[in-house]
Design a protein around this motif. Structure first.
Motif, mmCIF file in Angstrom:
data_model
loop_
_atom_site.group_PDB
_atom_site.id
_atom_site.type_symbol
_atom_site.label_atom_id
_atom_site.label_comp_id
_atom_site.label_asym_id
_atom_site.label_seq_id
_atom_site.Cartn_x
_atom_site.Cartn_y
_atom_site.Cartn_z
ATOM 1 N N ASP A 79 0.833 -1.210 0.000
ATOM 2 C CA ASP A 79 0.000 0.000 0.000
ATOM 3 C C ASP A 79 0.864 1.255 0.000
ATOM 4 O O ASP A 79 0.574 2.215 -0.721
ATOM 5 C CB ASP A 79 -0.941 0.012 1.204
ATOM 6 N N ALA A 80 1.925 1.254 0.800
ATOM 7 C CA ALA A 80 2.825 2.409 0.844
ATOM 8 C C ALA A 80 3.528 2.584 -0.502
ATOM 9 O O ALA A 80 3.641 3.706 -1.015
ATOM 10 C CB ALA A 80 3.856 2.235 1.960
ATOM 11 N N LYS A 86 2.000 6.158 -7.356
ATOM 12 C CA LYS A 86 0.970 7.082 -7.861
ATOM 13 C C LYS A 86 1.497 8.516 -7.845
ATOM 14 O O LYS A 86 1.322 9.265 -8.810
ATOM 15 C CB LYS A 86 -0.297 6.965 -7.009
ATOM 16 N N PHE A 87 2.164 8.901 -6.762
ATOM 17 C CA PHE A 87 2.736 10.245 -6.645
ATOM 18 C C PHE A 87 3.749 10.489 -7.767
ATOM 19 O O PHE A 87 3.715 11.524 -8.430
ATOM 20 C CB PHE A 87 3.408 10.403 -5.271
ATOM 21 N N GLN A 108 14.178 10.052 2.510
ATOM 22 C CA GLN A 108 13.300 10.789 3.412
ATOM 23 C C GLN A 108 12.008 11.199 2.705
ATOM 24 O O GLN A 108 10.909 11.010 3.233
ATOM 25 C CB GLN A 108 14.025 12.023 3.951
ATOM 26 N N LYS A 109 12.126 11.727 1.495
ATOM 27 C CA LYS A 109 10.935 12.143 0.736
ATOM 28 C C LYS A 109 10.096 10.920 0.341
ATOM 29 O O LYS A 109 8.866 10.948 0.398
ATOM 30 C CB LYS A 109 11.362 12.930 -0.511
ATOM 31 N N MET A 110 10.769 9.826 -0.040
ATOM 32 C CA MET A 110 10.051 8.609 -0.412
ATOM 33 C C MET A 110 9.190 8.129 0.754
ATOM 34 O O MET A 110 8.011 7.823 0.580
ATOM 35 C CB MET A 110 11.036 7.513 -0.805
ATOM 36 N N LEU A 111 9.757 8.079 1.947
ATOM 37 C CA LEU A 111 9.019 7.609 3.116
ATOM 38 C C LEU A 111 7.879 8.557 3.472
ATOM 39 O O LEU A 111 6.805 8.127 3.886
ATOM 40 C CB LEU A 111 9.965 7.412 4.297
ATOM 41 N N GLN A 115 3.949 7.624 3.214
ATOM 42 C CA GLN A 115 3.314 7.694 4.533
ATOM 43 C C GLN A 115 3.758 6.541 5.440
ATOM 44 O O GLN A 115 2.953 5.868 6.064
ATOM 45 C CB GLN A 115 1.789 7.724 4.387
ATOM 46 N N VAL A 116 5.088 6.359 5.474
ATOM 47 C CA VAL A 116 5.688 5.328 6.305
ATOM 48 C C VAL A 116 6.340 6.001 7.492
ATOM 49 O O VAL A 116 7.060 6.984 7.350
ATOM 50 C CB VAL A 116 6.741 4.515 5.509
#
Length: 117
Positions: A79-80, A86-87, A108-111, A115-116
């Motif tokens: 899901d993450a 999608k982003f 950092q931006k990926m997480l 939304q991890v």
């Protein structure tokens, strides 16, 4: 090895028979598609050798989250990953109709996007 990789020998996760690793979690965030192919071949060769030698798959995937936690790595589930994909796709299309996706470049931006915690 970097703190963002899993300790292994030719793709076999150290101390966890029947569990293998490949890609960036194996060698760190480097390389291109060709690097991934060679890296995956090495791991597949280890799996084939183990199975040919009589080893049986043990299905020890339930131990994997603990291994990640030991390395202080957050878990990015499907899901993450889907939120991140999608982003990246939306960002790519906003920049150019021919751009399939614009990759997020920092962990950092990926997480954050995925939304991890």
């Amino acid at each position: 090895r970097s703190r963002n990789t899993i300790k292994h020998e030719t793709g076999r996760v150290d101390g966890m028979p029947g569990l293998y690793t490949s890609g960036w979690v194996k060698r760190g965030p480097t390389g291109i598609i060709g690097t991934n192919i060679g890296d995956a071949r090495e791991t597949v060769d280890a799996i084939v050798a183990d199975l040919s030698g009589g080893a049986s798959p043990k299905g020890r995937s339930e131990e994997f989250p603990a291994l990640l936690a030991e390395n202080h790595d957050p878990i990015v589930d499907w899901d993450a990953y889907s939120r991140l994909a999608k982003f990246e796709e939306e960002r790519g299309q906003a920049g150019s109709p021919q751009c399939a996706r614009e990759k997020v470049l920092t962990k950092q931006k990926m997480l954050q996007v995925a939304q991890v915690q």
